[in-house]
Design a protein around this motif. Structure first.
Motif, PDB file in Angstrom:
ATOM      1  N   MET A   1      -1.331   9.079  -7.215  1.00  0.00           N
ATOM      2  CA  MET A   1      -1.847   8.257  -6.110  1.00  0.00           C
ATOM      3  C   MET A   1      -1.167   6.885  -6.133  1.00  0.00           C
ATOM      4  N   THR A   2      -0.919   6.352  -4.958  1.00  0.00           N
ATOM      5  CA  THR A   2      -0.326   5.035  -4.847  1.00  0.00           C
ATOM      6  C   THR A   2      -1.400   3.964  -5.028  1.00  0.00           C
ATOM      7  N   SER A   3      -1.104   2.937  -5.800  1.00  0.00           N
ATOM      8  CA  SER A   3      -2.052   1.858  -6.027  1.00  0.00           C
ATOM      9  C   SER A   3      -2.223   1.042  -4.752  1.00  0.00           C
ATOM     10  N   PRO A   4      -3.452   0.930  -4.240  1.00  0.00           N
ATOM     11  CA  PRO A   4      -3.669   0.112  -3.029  1.00  0.00           C
ATOM     12  C   PRO A   4      -3.280  -1.346  -3.254  1.00  0.00           C
ATOM     13  N   MET A   5      -3.569  -1.873  -4.452  1.00  0.00           N
ATOM     14  CA  MET A   5      -3.258  -3.273  -4.708  1.00  0.00           C
ATOM     15  C   MET A   5      -1.758  -3.527  -4.696  1.00  0.00           C
ATOM     16  N   LEU A   6      -0.964  -2.559  -5.175  1.00  0.00           N
ATOM     17  CA  LEU A   6       0.488  -2.710  -5.158  1.00  0.00           C
ATOM     18  C   LEU A   6       0.996  -2.773  -3.716  1.00  0.00           C
ATOM     19  N   ALA A   7       0.418  -1.964  -2.848  1.00  0.00           N
ATOM     20  CA  ALA A   7       0.804  -1.984  -1.436  1.00  0.00           C
ATOM     21  C   ALA A   7       0.414  -3.310  -0.787  1.00  0.00           C
ATOM     22  N   VAL A   8      -0.760  -3.838  -1.156  1.00  0.00           N
ATOM     23  CA  VAL A   8      -1.198  -5.130  -0.623  1.00  0.00           C
ATOM     24  C   VAL A   8      -0.257  -6.239  -1.075  1.00  0.00           C
ATOM     25  N   LEU A   9       0.154  -6.210  -2.353  1.00  0.00           N
ATOM     26  CA  LEU A   9       1.077  -7.225  -2.875  1.00  0.00           C
ATOM     27  C   LEU A   9       2.435  -7.142  -2.182  1.00  0.00           C
ATOM     28  N   ALA A  10       2.865  -5.927  -1.857  1.00  0.00           N
ATOM     29  CA  ALA A  10       4.134  -5.761  -1.147  1.00  0.00           C
ATOM     30  C   ALA A  10       4.061  -6.419   0.235  1.00  0.00           C
ATOM     31  N   LEU A  11       2.951  -6.230   0.925  1.00  0.00           N
ATOM     32  CA  LEU A  11       2.781  -6.858   2.234  1.00  0.00           C
ATOM     33  C   LEU A  11       2.702  -8.381   2.107  1.00  0.00           C
ATOM     34  N   ALA A  12       2.062  -8.855   1.028  1.00  0.00           N
ATOM     35  CA  ALA A  12       1.966 -10.297   0.814  1.00  0.00           C
ATOM     36  C   ALA A  12       3.347 -10.912   0.583  1.00  0.00           C
ATOM     37  N   LEU A  13       4.227 -10.182  -0.120  1.00  0.00           N
ATOM     38  CA  LEU A  13       5.595 -10.666  -0.330  1.00  0.00           C
ATOM     39  C   LEU A  13       6.341 -10.764   0.996  1.00  0.00           C
ATOM     40  N   ASN A  14       6.169  -9.763   1.838  1.00  0.00           N
ATOM     41  CA  ASN A  14       6.793  -9.801   3.157  1.00  0.00           C
ATOM     42  C   ASN A  14       6.287 -10.999   3.964  1.00  0.00           C
ATOM     43  N   ASN A 237      11.527  -6.523   4.171  1.00  0.00           N
ATOM     44  CA  ASN A 237      11.335  -5.339   5.011  1.00  0.00           C
ATOM     45  C   ASN A 237      11.089  -4.088   4.187  1.00  0.00           C
ATOM     46  N   PHE A 238      11.721  -4.014   3.025  1.00  0.00           N
ATOM     47  CA  PHE A 238      11.404  -2.899   2.112  1.00  0.00           C
ATOM     48  C   PHE A 238       9.933  -2.982   1.705  1.00  0.00           C
ATOM     49  N   SER A 239       9.464  -4.199   1.429  1.00  0.00           N
ATOM     50  CA  SER A 239       8.063  -4.396   1.053  1.00  0.00           C
ATOM     51  C   SER A 239       7.126  -4.039   2.202  1.00  0.00           C
ATOM     52  N   LEU A 240       7.513  -4.416   3.421  1.00  0.00           N
ATOM     53  CA  LEU A 240       6.692  -4.092   4.587  1.00  0.00           C
ATOM     54  C   LEU A 240       6.567  -2.584   4.757  1.00  0.00           C
ATOM     55  N   GLN A 241       7.685  -1.876   4.647  1.00  0.00           N
ATOM     56  CA  GLN A 241       7.638  -0.421   4.799  1.00  0.00           C
ATOM     57  C   GLN A 241       6.779   0.215   3.717  1.00  0.00           C
ATOM     58  N   TYR A 242       6.939  -0.261   2.501  1.00  0.00           N
ATOM     59  CA  TYR A 242       6.157   0.299   1.391  1.00  0.00           C
ATOM     60  C   TYR A 242       4.661   0.107   1.633  1.00  0.00           C
ATOM     61  N   GLY A 243       4.289  -1.108   2.015  1.00  0.00           N
ATOM     62  CA  GLY A 243       2.871  -1.395   2.200  1.00  0.00           C
ATOM     63  C   GLY A 243       2.295  -0.798   3.462  1.00  0.00           C
ATOM     64  N   ALA A 244       2.996  -0.965   4.604  1.00  0.00           N
ATOM     65  CA  ALA A 244       2.466  -0.500   5.887  1.00  0.00           C
ATOM     66  C   ALA A 244       2.356   1.016   5.955  1.00  0.00           C
ATOM     67  N   ALA A 245       3.224   1.734   5.226  1.00  0.00           N
ATOM     68  CA  ALA A 245       3.178   3.196   5.242  1.00  0.00           C
ATOM     69  C   ALA A 245       2.051   3.736   4.368  1.00  0.00           C
ATOM     70  N   ARG A 246       1.414   2.876   3.574  1.00  0.00           N
ATOM     71  CA  ARG A 246       0.385   3.330   2.637  1.00  0.00           C
ATOM     72  C   ARG A 246      -0.989   2.740   2.901  1.00  0.00           C
ATOM     73  N   LEU A 247      -1.090   1.853   3.881  1.00  0.00           N
ATOM     74  CA  LEU A 247      -2.367   1.237   4.212  1.00  0.00           C
ATOM     75  C   LEU A 247      -2.676   1.463   5.688  1.00  0.00           C
ATOM     76  N   SER A 248      -3.944   1.336   6.039  1.00  0.00           N
ATOM     77  CA  SER A 248      -4.315   1.489   7.443  1.00  0.00           C
ATOM     78  C   SER A 248      -3.752   0.332   8.258  1.00  0.00           C
ATOM     79  N   ALA A 249      -3.667   0.527   9.562  1.00  0.00           N
ATOM     80  CA  ALA A 249      -3.159  -0.522  10.441  1.00  0.00           C
ATOM     81  C   ALA A 249      -4.029  -1.769  10.368  1.00  0.00           C
ATOM     82  N   HIS A 250      -5.355  -1.596  10.213  1.00  0.00           N
ATOM     83  CA  HIS A 250      -6.254  -2.736  10.119  1.00  0.00           C
ATOM     84  C   HIS A 250      -5.965  -3.550   8.860  1.00  0.00           C
TER      85      HIS A 250
END
Length: 304
Positions: A1-14, A237-250
């Motif tokens: 499973m992908t860590s939700p927090m890792l995806a959130v941090l990726a979006l925060a970097l973007n 943009n790599f971070s955005l793709q990683y995070g946005a593809a694993r989290l809901s749009a909201h």
């Protein structure tokens, strides 16, 4: 499973990269390089790097024609935001851009059938209230479009919400293809907007002057900013793709609103904006909404 927090941090970097991007873009503009040409140069350089590293990325466009829609949405996002943040008030532009969660919620409902929960609506309301607090000073008009930067910021926000939707719909496609679409879109859309005749009335064609005025000294001044922005946008943009593809749009929309804080703090620190209690309180509400969103994942928020 992908860590939700890792995806959130990726979006925060973007969000951090985009929240600070106004400064190098303004440096380029001050040296005679219009934001449309800055965007075209930065994304063309990044696209060339991606093509050399992953040449197979272009081959997927025939198999997945929806990538062209991602290319258009992402490209218009970059054009609108970069142009607006270079020529308008930084904080105002970023806040108008981050009316994006409203578009995101409606688009996710329409295109993905992702009905917002009461919690999502409450977090959205909290974040938007924070935006209004920051933007609406007693002596200022209501946050309606006042000039070209305002219109560009709203357009960019809508296109960014659409980009996130397409990233979710295309999460099954190769990552290299999505990155190629996003960077190729930034290069093509910026170049098209700089060259089309209608842009003359909006001041875009004034950017053509740099072609005749260009000198080795100017190019030497531009080069570090262009290369630095290209690298930063590749990472973001790599971070955005990683995070946005694993989290809901909201959730994506809420976390990305932290860009408002990054842009506000940096512009105040560098003297481009003035800090007030409204910015502090409103920014705190936006951050709180993002933190609540990161803790409220449903089964749609993660991808195995």
């Amino acid at each position: 499973m992908t860590s939700p927090m890792l995806a959130v941090l990726a979006l925060a970097l973007n969000a951090l990269v985009w929240g600070l991007s106004w400064w190098p873009l303004r440096q380029l503009d001050a040296n005679g390089l219009h934001p449309l040409w800055s965007t075209a140069c930065v994304f063309t350089l990044a696209t060339l790097v991606l093509t050399l590293v992953r040449p197979s990325g272009w081959g997927h466009f025939k198999q997945y024609p929806q990538l062209w829609w991602l290319m258009a949405a992402s490209g218009l996002t970059n054009v609108g935001f970069n142009w607006a943040v270079t020529t308008g008030d930084v904080v105002r532009v970023v806040l108008l851009f981050y009316l994006m969660p409203t578009w995101s919620l409606l688009l996710a409902w329409w295109l993905l059938g992702d009905r917002p929960t009461r919690g999502a609506l409450a977090r959205l309301g909290l974040a938007l209230l924070g935006v209004v607090l920051v933007l609406k000073a007693p002596e200022s008009p209501w946050p309606l479009p006042q000039d070209l930067p305002d219109i560009l910021a709203l357009l960019a926000g809508f296109c960014f919400a659409l980009t996130n939707i397409w990233l979710l719909r295309l999460q099954h496609t190769p990552e290299s293809a999505r990155m190629m679409a996003m960077f190729g879109g930034g290069a093509c859309m910026a170049l098209a907007c700089a060259l089309v005749p209608w842009a003359d009335g909006l001041g875009a064609s004034a950017a053509m002057a740099w072609l005749s005025d260009a000198s080795l000294a100017q190019a030497t001044t531009w080069a570090p900013y262009l290369v630095g922005l290209s690298v930063a946008f590749l990472v973001s943009n790599f971070s955005l793709q990683y995070g946005a593809a694993r989290l809901s749009a909201h959730t994506t929309a809420m976390v990305m609103m932290s860009e408002v804080v990054f842009a506000s703090v940096s512009s105040v620190a560098l003297g481009a904006s003035a800090l007030s209690w409204r910015i502090g309180l409103g920014g705190g509400m936006i951050v709180l909404a993002a933190l609540l969103a990161s803790q409220s994942h449903t089964s749609k928020d993660t991808t195995p």
